[in-house]
Design a protein around this motif. Structure first.
Motif, PDB file in Angstrom:
ATOM      1  N   ALA A  35     -10.330   5.022 -12.400  1.00 43.06           N
ATOM      2  CA  ALA A  35      -9.098   4.968 -13.194  1.00 43.06           C
ATOM      3  C   ALA A  35      -7.843   5.011 -12.326  1.00 43.06           C
ATOM      4  N   TRP A  36      -7.930   5.547 -11.107  1.00 42.59           N
ATOM      5  CA  TRP A  36      -6.753   5.612 -10.233  1.00 42.59           C
ATOM      6  C   TRP A  36      -6.248   4.219  -9.863  1.00 42.59           C
ATOM      7  N   ARG A  37      -7.093   3.200 -10.003  1.00 41.51           N
ATOM      8  CA  ARG A  37      -6.713   1.846  -9.603  1.00 41.51           C
ATOM      9  C   ARG A  37      -5.865   1.139 -10.645  1.00 41.51           C
ATOM     10  N   ASP A  65      -2.528  26.120 -26.062  1.00 33.08           N
ATOM     11  CA  ASP A  65      -2.595  27.505 -25.601  1.00 33.08           C
ATOM     12  C   ASP A  65      -2.327  27.620 -24.112  1.00 33.08           C
ATOM     13  N   PHE A  66      -2.883  26.683 -23.338  1.00 39.24           N
ATOM     14  CA  PHE A  66      -2.749  26.814 -21.888  1.00 39.24           C
ATOM     15  C   PHE A  66      -3.034  25.495 -21.182  1.00 39.24           C
ATOM     16  N   VAL A  67      -2.579  25.416 -19.940  1.00 40.28           N
ATOM     17  CA  VAL A  67      -3.079  24.437 -18.991  1.00 40.28           C
ATOM     18  C   VAL A  67      -3.954  25.200 -17.997  1.00 40.28           C
ATOM     19  N   PHE A  68      -4.937  24.515 -17.477  1.00 44.04           N
ATOM     20  CA  PHE A  68      -5.993  25.147 -16.692  1.00 44.04           C
ATOM     21  C   PHE A  68      -6.220  24.346 -15.428  1.00 44.04           C
ATOM     22  N   LYS A  69      -6.254  25.025 -14.276  1.00 46.90           N
ATOM     23  CA  LYS A  69      -6.459  24.321 -13.005  1.00 46.90           C
ATOM     24  C   LYS A  69      -7.746  24.801 -12.352  1.00 46.90           C
ATOM     25  N   PRO A  70      -8.794  23.963 -12.366  1.00 47.57           N
ATOM     26  CA  PRO A  70     -10.031  24.310 -11.655  1.00 47.57           C
ATOM     27  C   PRO A  70      -9.827  24.239 -10.142  1.00 47.57           C
ATOM     28  N   ASP A  71     -10.837  24.687  -9.405  1.00 45.68           N
ATOM     29  CA  ASP A  71     -10.764  24.652  -7.947  1.00 45.68           C
ATOM     30  C   ASP A  71     -12.184  24.665  -7.391  1.00 45.68           C
ATOM     31  N   ALA A  72     -12.353  24.111  -6.175  1.00 50.93           N
ATOM     32  CA  ALA A  72     -13.698  24.014  -5.599  1.00 50.93           C
ATOM     33  C   ALA A  72     -13.805  24.598  -4.197  1.00 50.93           C
ATOM     34  N   LEU A  73     -12.723  24.635  -3.414  1.00 48.34           N
ATOM     35  CA  LEU A  73     -12.704  25.194  -2.061  1.00 48.34           C
ATOM     36  C   LEU A  73     -13.596  24.430  -1.083  1.00 48.34           C
ATOM     37  N   THR A  74     -13.929  23.192  -1.412  1.00 49.09           N
ATOM     38  CA  THR A  74     -14.709  22.351  -0.509  1.00 49.09           C
ATOM     39  C   THR A  74     -14.421  20.898  -0.844  1.00 49.09           C
ATOM     40  N   LEU A  75     -14.609  20.025   0.133  1.00 49.93           N
ATOM     41  CA  LEU A  75     -14.294  18.610  -0.064  1.00 49.93           C
ATOM     42  C   LEU A  75     -15.293  17.752   0.693  1.00 49.93           C
ATOM     43  N   ASP A  76     -15.835  16.753   0.010  1.00 50.87           N
ATOM     44  CA  ASP A  76     -16.695  15.753   0.651  1.00 50.87           C
ATOM     45  C   ASP A  76     -15.818  14.555   1.003  1.00 50.87           C
ATOM     46  N   PRO A  77     -15.481  14.377   2.276  1.00 52.00           N
ATOM     47  CA  PRO A  77     -14.556  13.293   2.644  1.00 52.00           C
ATOM     48  C   PRO A  77     -15.071  11.905   2.290  1.00 52.00           C
ATOM     49  N   THR A  78     -16.390  11.724   2.221  1.00 47.67           N
ATOM     50  CA  THR A  78     -16.915  10.389   1.934  1.00 47.67           C
ATOM     51  C   THR A  78     -16.497   9.893   0.551  1.00 47.67           C
ATOM     52  N   VAL A  79     -16.311  10.815  -0.374  1.00 48.90           N
ATOM     53  CA  VAL A  79     -15.897  10.430  -1.728  1.00 48.90           C
ATOM     54  C   VAL A  79     -14.513   9.797  -1.705  1.00 48.90           C
ATOM     55  N   LEU A  80     -13.657  10.237  -0.781  1.00 50.51           N
ATOM     56  CA  LEU A  80     -12.274   9.759  -0.749  1.00 50.51           C
ATOM     57  C   LEU A  80     -12.154   8.294  -0.346  1.00 50.51           C
ATOM     58  N   ALA A  81     -13.243   7.693   0.096  1.00 50.28           N
ATOM     59  CA  ALA A  81     -13.182   6.275   0.431  1.00 50.28           C
ATOM     60  C   ALA A  81     -12.878   5.418  -0.785  1.00 50.28           C
ATOM     61  N   THR A  82     -13.290   5.866  -1.978  1.00 54.27           N
ATOM     62  CA  THR A  82     -13.114   5.050  -3.182  1.00 54.27           C
ATOM     63  C   THR A  82     -12.490   5.768  -4.357  1.00 54.27           C
ATOM     64  N   ALA A  83     -12.294   7.094  -4.276  1.00 56.09           N
ATOM     65  CA  ALA A  83     -11.797   7.827  -5.448  1.00 56.09           C
ATOM     66  C   ALA A  83     -11.126   9.126  -5.024  1.00 56.09           C
ATOM     67  N   LEU A  84     -10.416   9.747  -5.966  1.00 58.23           N
ATOM     68  CA  LEU A  84      -9.718  11.002  -5.712  1.00 58.23           C
ATOM     69  C   LEU A  84     -10.677  12.141  -5.421  1.00 58.23           C
ATOM     70  N   GLY A  85     -11.834  12.138  -6.093  1.00 62.56           N
ATOM     71  CA  GLY A  85     -12.772  13.236  -5.906  1.00 62.56           C
ATOM     72  C   GLY A  85     -12.150  14.551  -6.309  1.00 62.56           C
ATOM     73  N   PHE A  86     -12.353  15.586  -5.473  1.00 60.04           N
ATOM     74  CA  PHE A  86     -11.828  16.909  -5.792  1.00 60.04           C
ATOM     75  C   PHE A  86     -10.762  17.357  -4.812  1.00 60.04           C
ATOM     76  N   ALA A  87     -10.075  16.396  -4.192  1.00 57.13           N
ATOM     77  CA  ALA A  87      -8.897  16.737  -3.392  1.00 57.13           C
ATOM     78  C   ALA A  87      -7.826  17.270  -4.337  1.00 57.13           C
ATOM     79  N   THR A  88      -7.205  18.396  -3.980  1.00 59.59           N
ATOM     80  CA  THR A  88      -6.295  19.043  -4.932  1.00 59.59           C
ATOM     81  C   THR A  88      -5.355  20.013  -4.247  1.00 59.59           C
TER      82      THR A  88
END
Length: 451
Positions: A35-37, A65-88
């Motif tokens: 969808a980022w494209r 009621d609220f907005v909510f921000k998840p978090d993962a504390l880790t990143l797989d750089p290979t995902v970033l080749a084609t998508a946002l992934g969990f960079a945050t």
């Protein structure tokens, strides 16, 4: 195109006794996968402030009621080749900035009980609560990965992580109470700044924080706790401590079963069954017509996202699905050792038993990358399915994950939420100014850290 999936029958007279709890994820699901494209994705702004502030302001205008921000504390750089992934961005830093651009909506940040020191988390969240005038909440997670970022060679076993999390949250709550907002006197004439008798350290226990915290709490409202996790240990943790659970429940039957189980566990721990609420994750691909919505969904899960989906599913179930032929049935023998007591894993195991292929699994509602309830259709379709699930008693609310486009987010806030107001399932306007007030939960007594 097939019509939007119909919801199971529900009694038209079964109206929930209290309004739905509705939150919006600020993890930008509307630009994930392909969808980022889209030209209107605003992906260039994903790591700036306006991107999230715009979404939060629109959510506040809809009285969520609220907005909510998840978090993962880790990143797989290979995902970033084609998508946002969990960079945050860091969730508490982001929500502190959002706080200055909003007035009433709750702000739920995420912290890892596995890695984050309780004093640091207590200080950050109480600071967020203070600057937002009582609108902060804490989502407690037991991390599934990221140990390499905290100097660990491997993750602690699951039972150790959950055992430690109970003491961790006890400490966080005790630190919040160690400097209550009511301790501030600010008497200029008498020269009395604070009532120090009300500010106290925690018990002196080895390896535990001492306090007191150096930031006062916001008077009159406590900080609500959210928890995400479908394992038995996670459910039991939530039943003891949480005000709400962020649940992966792709089907109405799964949601109803999880809610019943959660309420029973809460009662077994001496809490009211309604003291902890089940909030289903709701992924919505919305458009003006069903054909447009299904096209949006197909576009968002094109081939570029297949590897990412398989990686996520492999991590969940413990099977390397990416190593298997995409269009051949997953060997049933691989499902023999799966943790079927966990709701999402159990559903996927059943699909494997039935002979599903890896490619088909990534497109099935139970195997979608998010593993959440998914609605593909018009705003009216979404309203019908939400009403049916609510009146069937299968949830206490949901966290919206608008997907595929910014328009999907706009249609949810501008059309779906007002329709739920008309159905009597959600508030027409804010009646309180704190997150605890929105959720209808009161203050709790001060607590001490316990062993």
């Amino acid at each position: 195109m097939p019509p939007a999936a119909a919801s199971p029958a529900a009694s038209p007279n079964a109206v929930p006794t209290r309004p739905l709890v509705i939150g919006l994820s600020l993890s930008p699901t509307w630009v994930r996968a392909a969808a980022w494209r889209r030209p209107d994705s605003r992906i260039e702004e994903a790591f700036g402030l306006d991107f999230s502030v715009d979404a939060a302001r629109r959510a506040e205008a809809a009285h969520l009621d609220f907005v909510f921000k998840p978090d993962a504390l880790t990143l797989d750089p290979t995902v970033l080749a084609t998508a946002l992934g969990f960079a945050t961005l860091d969730p508490t830093v982001l929500l502190s900035a959002v706080a200055s651009h909003t007035e009433r909506i709750g702000l739920i940040s995420t912290a890892s009980a596995t890695f984050a020191p309780p004093y640091l988390v207590a200080r950050e969240i109480q600071s967020l609560d203070r600057v937002s005038r009582g609108r902060a909440g804490l989502n407690v997670v037991m991390s599934l990965g990221g140990q390499e970022n905290f100097g660990l060679a491997q993750m602690p076993p699951s039972d150790e992580r959950f055992t430690a999390a109970h003491a961790w949250l006890d400490d966080v709550r005790a630190l919040w109470s160690s400097f209550p907002g009511e301790a501030l006197v600010l008497d200029r004439e008498a020269g009395r700044f604070a009532d120090v008798e009300r500010i106290r350290a925690l018990p002196d226990l080895p390896g535990r924080p001492r306090g007191p915290l150096d930031v006062p709490g916001h008077p009159g409202a406590r900080i609500p706790i959210l928890q995400a996790g479908g394992s038995p240990a996670g459910k039991d943790f939530a039943a003891q401590h949480a005000d709400a659970v962020f649940a992966a429940a792709a089907t109405q039957a799964s949601a109803a079963g999880q809610r019943e189980d959660l309420r029973g566990r809460a009662e077994a721990h001496g809490r009211s069954p309604g003291g902890v609420r089940l909030l289903s994750g709701l992924s919505m691909f919305l458009a003006r017509t069903r054909d447009e919505a299904f096209a949006l969904h197909a576009e968002s899960i094109d081939g570029s996202d297949l590897p990412q989906s398989l990686v996520g599913l492999s991590r969940l179930v413990g099977i390397d699905l990416a190593a298997l032929p995409l269009d051949e049935p997953i060997p049933a023998a691989l499902a023999a050792g799966l943790a079927r007591e966990e709701a999402p894993v159990s559903a996927i195991a059943a699909l494997i038993d039935a002979g599903i292929t890896p490619r088909a699994l990534t497109r099935h509602p139970e195997g979608a990358a998010s593993l959440h309830w998914t609605i593909i259709g018009t705003p009216a379709d979404a309203v019908a399915q939400i009403v049916a699930r609510a009146r069937a008693g299968a949830m206490d609310g949901f966290i919206a994950l608008p997907s595929g486009s910014w328009e999907s987010l706009a249609l949810f806030l501008d059309e779906v939420v007002p329709a739920l107001v008309d159905e009597g399932l959600f508030r027409e306007r804010y009646e309180t100014a704190t997150l605890a007030g929105h959720l209808g939960i009161g203050p709790v007594p001060a607590v001490d850290s316990v062993s």
